[in-house]
Scaffold this active site. Structure first.
Site: not given
Ligand code: RFL
Ligand code: PHB
Length: 390
Positions: A73, A201, A293, A297, A385
């Protein structure tokens, strides 16, 4: 007692990516994950990768499918007062982002780890850490009712916001900073073509909305919702109606509805824990910080933490130097705080706050009007971004 160089807690993107990068450097790891692989893959989260994260997937040898299926993108749109404004990443920064879902990133890393024969222990219960302030920490866990313990040089705490790693740092050492926002995001995933080629957005009087995607045939949409909302009260129909009402006129007729594959509510929070290191424990990713989100980031910050930690561990094991590990927390946090600022700014500018005073609404409008009138301001948005340098 069993022994390994590095124990990684958590098989999310941070833990798995670190494991693969360390493997390319000949450093042995064991990953302990409290959930099953299917549970980990069932979480629908991030969708946008910065070039830094893309490059790390390549260096980890896990980029074949990403390079084929990821969608580049070159810009994104912001919709305000019914008007679309495009932020052109390529023209403003010469860079771009890659749309490739976190589920796919995780799957590729999991497959590569399984193929390499490295040990990942899923369904590991009651993980606990001790001796973190010594040179030989011990990690304990239970699997199928049997207690195990493992000695190591270093523990990488990649276990997300609710994990055990951050909680293992003594309370008088750890300092946390937090903002909880008075709304959440209700997200829906469906096998329908996205409403546009790029992300949109939307700042709407009814609340924020985001049109995103996973592929040409799979859409990801979000709408701002109240913290008291219950997912059971949101039929697909109700979601589509609420989303459609927030879309620009031209897009309303283009929106293709379909059954949801996944639907969930996520609260929005900014959070940072300092320091990201305690003795031989190093926190990375959501274990140390959370961003709302809106700036896409979270996963990208997990990737930059992993990069700094990988560099530090290479110096430690290959050259016997601990400078990289000693400087890890400071280096990682410098980038974390900038991403925190950007995510907080995007969130504040684009959402409708409950009982928002008229003055704040005027400030939002002025912020947005300035943004679209100034190439410098648009460049600042684009630069953040696509991702600040490591
Ligand atoms: P995770 O993915 O939470 O993984 C952590 C893992 O540790 C396990 N765990 C344990 N294991 C052993 N013993 C324990 N006591 C434990 N406790 C927990 C868990 O089961 C899990 O498997 O953390 P990690 O690896 O640091 O990754 C971070 C990302 O997942 C997170 O920052 C992103 O998903 C945030 N996020 C977004 N980030 C982006 O860069 N771009 C995006 O577009 C974006 N969109 C989003 C998002 C997060 C969202 N939600 C639901 C929070 C959109 C959403 C809706
Ligand atoms: C997504 O596709 O899940 C997404 C994309 C951009 C954002 C947050 C989530 O800023």
């Amino acid at each position: 007692m069993k022994s390994v160089s590095v124990v990684i807690i958590g098989a999310g993107p941070a833990g798995l990516l670190l494991g693969q990068l360390l493997r390319t450097s000949g450093i042995e790891t064991v990953i302990l994950e409290q959930r099953s692989p299917d549970y980990v893959l069932g979480r629908i989260r991030a969708g946008v990768l910065e070039q830094g994260a893309v490059s790390l997937m390549r260096q980890a040898g896990c980029s074949e499918r990403m390079d084929k299926e990821g969608i580049v993108h070159h810009g994104t749109a912001l919709m305000v007062d019914g008007e679309m404004h495009r932020i052109d990443f390529r023209e403003l920064t010469g860079s771009s982002v890659l749309v490739y879902g976190q589920t796919e990133v995780t799957r590729d890393l999991m497959d590569a780890r399984a193929a390499s024969g490295a040990t990942t222990i899923y369904d590991a219960e009651d993980v606990s850490l001790s001796g973190l302030d010594s040179t030989r920490p011990v990690v304990r866990y239970r699997k199928d009712g049997v207690e195990h313990e493992m000695a190591c040089d270093v523990v990488a705490g990649c276990d997300g916001f609710h994990g055990v790693s951050r909680r293992s740092i003594p309370a008088d050492v750890l300092k946390t900073y937090e903002r909880v926002y008075p709304f959440g995001w209700l997200g829906l995933l469906s096998d329908t073509p996205p409403v546009d080629d790029e992300l949109i957005y939307i700042n709407d009087p009814r609340g924020f909305a985001l049109c995103s995607m996973r592929s040409q045939t799979r859409s990801r949409y979000y709408i701002q919702c109240g913290l008291d909302e219950k997912i059971e009260d949101w039929s697909d129909e109700r979601f589509w109606d609420a989303l459609q009402a927030r879309l620009p006129d031209a897009h309303q007729s283009r929106l293709v509805r379909g059954p949801s594959i996944e639907k969930s509510i996520a609260p929005l929070r900014s959070f940072v824990a300092e320091p990201m290191r305690y003795g031989r424990l190093f926190l990375a990713g959501d274990a140390a910080h959370i961003v709302p989100p809106t700036g896409a980031k979270g996963l990208n910050l997990a990737a930059s933490d992993v990069y700094y930690l990988w560099q530090g561990l290479k110096d430690f094991y290959h050259h016997g130097k601990s400078d990289g590990l000693d400087g890890y927390a400071e280096k990682a946090l410098a980038r974390v705080w900038k991403a925190e600022r950007f995510s907080w700014w995007m969130t504040t500018m684009l959402h409708r706050f409950p009982d928002q005073p008229a003055f704040e609404t005027k400030m939002q409008k002025a912020e947005l009007a300035y943004l679209f009138s100034s190439r410098a301001a648009m460049t600042a948005l684009a630069e953040n971004y696509v991702g600040l340098p490591y």
